[in-house]
Design a protein around this motif. Structure first.
Motif, mmCIF file in Angstrom:
data_model
loop_
_atom_site.group_PDB
_atom_site.id
_atom_site.type_symbol
_atom_site.label_atom_id
_atom_site.label_comp_id
_atom_site.label_asym_id
_atom_site.label_seq_id
_atom_site.Cartn_x
_atom_site.Cartn_y
_atom_site.Cartn_z
ATOM 1 N N PRO A 1 0.806 -1.230 0.000
ATOM 2 C CA PRO A 1 0.000 0.000 0.000
ATOM 3 C C PRO A 1 0.835 1.275 0.000
ATOM 4 O O PRO A 1 0.414 2.288 -0.576
ATOM 5 C CB PRO A 1 -0.849 -0.106 1.277
ATOM 6 C CG PRO A 1 -0.278 -1.232 2.069
ATOM 7 C CD PRO A 1 0.467 -2.110 1.125
ATOM 8 N N ASP A 2 2.017 1.240 0.626
ATOM 9 C CA ASP A 2 2.836 2.467 0.628
ATOM 10 C C ASP A 2 3.480 2.712 -0.735
ATOM 11 O O ASP A 2 4.048 3.773 -0.983
ATOM 12 C CB ASP A 2 3.924 2.414 1.717
ATOM 13 C CG ASP A 2 4.964 1.336 1.468
ATOM 14 O OD1 ASP A 2 4.588 0.244 1.004
ATOM 15 O OD2 ASP A 2 6.157 1.578 1.737
ATOM 16 N N ILE A 3 3.375 1.711 -1.626
ATOM 17 C CA ILE A 3 3.947 1.811 -2.969
ATOM 18 C C ILE A 3 2.932 2.360 -3.967
ATOM 19 O O ILE A 3 3.235 3.245 -4.762
ATOM 20 C CB ILE A 3 4.390 0.407 -3.469
ATOM 21 C CG1 ILE A 3 5.415 -0.241 -2.534
ATOM 22 C CG2 ILE A 3 4.873 0.437 -4.912
ATOM 23 C CD1 ILE A 3 6.768 0.373 -2.560
ATOM 24 N N ILE A 4 1.715 1.787 -3.936
ATOM 25 C CA ILE A 4 0.854 1.996 -5.111
ATOM 26 C C ILE A 4 -0.636 2.132 -4.773
ATOM 27 O O ILE A 4 -1.467 2.121 -5.665
ATOM 28 C CB ILE A 4 1.141 0.844 -6.144
ATOM 29 C CG1 ILE A 4 0.490 1.069 -7.522
ATOM 30 C CG2 ILE A 4 0.813 -0.524 -5.570
ATOM 31 C CD1 ILE A 4 0.976 2.260 -8.298
ATOM 32 N N GLY B 1 13.776 0.264 -4.539
ATOM 33 C CA GLY B 1 12.572 -0.115 -3.784
ATOM 34 C C GLY B 1 12.854 -0.210 -2.293
ATOM 35 O O GLY B 1 13.473 0.685 -1.696
ATOM 36 N N ASP B 2 12.448 -1.314 -1.674
ATOM 37 C CA ASP B 2 12.653 -1.464 -0.231
ATOM 38 C C ASP B 2 14.076 -1.904 0.129
ATOM 39 O O ASP B 2 14.448 -1.870 1.309
ATOM 40 C CB ASP B 2 11.651 -2.480 0.343
ATOM 41 C CG ASP B 2 10.289 -1.852 0.606
ATOM 42 O OD1 ASP B 2 10.216 -0.628 0.817
ATOM 43 O OD2 ASP B 2 9.290 -2.603 0.601
ATOM 44 N N VAL B 3 14.861 -2.342 -0.856
ATOM 45 C CA VAL B 3 16.258 -2.705 -0.555
ATOM 46 C C VAL B 3 17.050 -1.413 -0.312
ATOM 47 O O VAL B 3 16.978 -0.476 -1.101
ATOM 48 C CB VAL B 3 16.882 -3.518 -1.712
ATOM 49 C CG1 VAL B 3 18.383 -3.693 -1.496
ATOM 50 C CG2 VAL B 3 16.194 -4.868 -1.834
ATOM 51 N N PRO C 1 16.667 4.202 -2.431
ATOM 52 C CA PRO C 1 15.636 3.360 -1.832
ATOM 53 C C PRO C 1 14.308 4.112 -1.624
ATOM 54 O O PRO C 1 14.276 5.349 -1.644
ATOM 55 C CB PRO C 1 16.254 2.986 -0.473
ATOM 56 C CG PRO C 1 17.100 4.156 -0.122
ATOM 57 C CD PRO C 1 17.594 4.747 -1.427
ATOM 58 N N GLN C 2 13.258 3.352 -1.374
ATOM 59 C CA GLN C 2 11.920 3.939 -1.195
ATOM 60 C C GLN C 2 11.723 4.515 0.211
ATOM 61 O O GLN C 2 10.772 5.278 0.436
ATOM 62 C CB GLN C 2 10.868 2.858 -1.504
ATOM 63 C CG GLN C 2 9.456 3.391 -1.628
ATOM 64 C CD GLN C 2 8.483 2.643 -0.762
ATOM 65 O OE1 GLN C 2 8.816 1.643 -0.140
ATOM 66 N NE2 GLN C 2 7.249 3.113 -0.711
ATOM 67 N N HIS C 3 12.581 4.148 1.154
ATOM 68 C CA HIS C 3 12.559 4.756 2.489
ATOM 69 C C HIS C 3 14.001 5.133 2.849
ATOM 70 O O HIS C 3 14.928 4.376 2.567
ATOM 71 C CB HIS C 3 12.075 3.763 3.562
ATOM 72 C CG HIS C 3 10.815 3.047 3.231
ATOM 73 N ND1 HIS C 3 9.555 3.583 3.384
ATOM 74 C CD2 HIS C 3 10.615 1.790 2.752
ATOM 75 C CE1 HIS C 3 8.644 2.701 3.030
ATOM 76 N NE2 HIS C 3 9.258 1.607 2.627
ATOM 77 N N GLY C 4 14.166 6.270 3.504
ATOM 78 C CA GLY C 4 15.500 6.617 3.998
ATOM 79 C C GLY C 4 16.263 7.513 3.044
ATOM 80 O O GLY C 4 15.685 8.382 2.414
HETATM 81 FE FE FE2 Z 1 8.239 0.224 1.363
#
Ligand code: FE2
Ligand code: FE2
Length: 247
Positions: free
Chosen positions: A79-82, A161-163, A218-221
């Motif tokens: 959900p936090d992606i799309i 992404g999340d990596v 990345p998608q976070h940080g």
């Molecule tokens: Fe994420």
């Protein structure tokens, strides 16, 4: 409102990062969105959740006309992606959404019709954008079972992404990693719990360490740059992940 920063620019070829919303509700995980533009076309990566659509849209609009977005790319189905998909399609119904074939029947629960989606086959594919050939790079099980990253070989930018994600405290909220050792302490627990497959991780490290990458996003940080890209891959390669004992 979120901030927007240009992280790569060469002529009409550019990458923007949209990040750090000071008004974000505290119970929502913070996310980064990225846009790549070239040759009159543009693609928005992991456009985010429906809750943050207004913050992403209004921030992006300060630097870039959102009507020029031609495609979305969802690294996976979270959900936090799309989950903002239906709002983006209300704005521009012709948008295409690249996503793993595995999720092509699930993500329409967030919005879109059959012809919205361009399913990415397991090995990955080339995604043309203007005069660029972006590469959807397989990253299955990191963390989702159908998972892709996006590599721009011309800019040497790798959207991961999340990596590489880190859940950073307020005093470490820069857009770029400046102190790897301090930063990576905030990435450890995330990777240990969310990255479920040690063989998939090993395989990814082997492949991505061979790519010329200046920025890993990345998608976070925060973004890893220069030598910190290699440092991250080595750190991840040695990290114990996956199911080792019942939670
Ligand atoms: Fe994420
Ligand atoms: Fe995720």
């Amino acid at each position: 409102m979120k901030k927007v920063q240009t992280i790569f620019e060469q002529g009409g070829h550019k990458w923007l990062m949209i990040a750090r919303d000071p008004d974000r509700a505290g119970d929502l995980i913070d996310t980064n969105e990225y846009l790549v533009a070239a040759g009159g076309e543009s693609l928005l990566m992991d456009p985010g959740g429906s809750e943050i659509f207004p913050a992403v849209f209004s921030a992006l609009a300060t630097e870039f006309n959102p009507a020029q977005i031609t495609a979305l790319f969802a690294s996976h189905q979270d959900p936090d992606i799309i989950s903002s998909l239906s709002l983006w399609l209300d704005f521009k119904p012709a948008l295409k959404c690249y996503v793993s074939w595995l999720w092509a029947g699930f993500i329409p629960h967030f919005g879109g019709r059959g012809d919205t989606f361009v399913p990415i086959p397991d090995p990955g594919m080339v995604i043309p954008l203007g005069d660029l050939e972006l590469q959807a790079v397989a990253a299955h099980y990191l963390h989702s079972s159908g998972n892709f990253h996006l590599y721009d070989p011309k800019a040497r930018v790798y959207f991961s992404g999340d990596v590489g994600a880190a859940l950073l405290p307020p005093d470490l909220d820069g857009f770029f990693v400046t102190d790897f050792d301090r930063h990576i302490a905030h990435a450890r627990a995330f990777h240990q719990r969310w990255m479920g497959s040690a063989p998939a991780k090993r395989n990814w490290c082997e492949r991505v360490s061979k790519l010329p990458v200046d920025l890993m996003c990345p998608q976070h940080g925060a973004i890893y740059q220069g030598r910190d890209v290699e440092r991250f891959i080595n750190w991840f390669d040695e990290l114990e992940v996956g199911v080792t004992s019942p939670v």
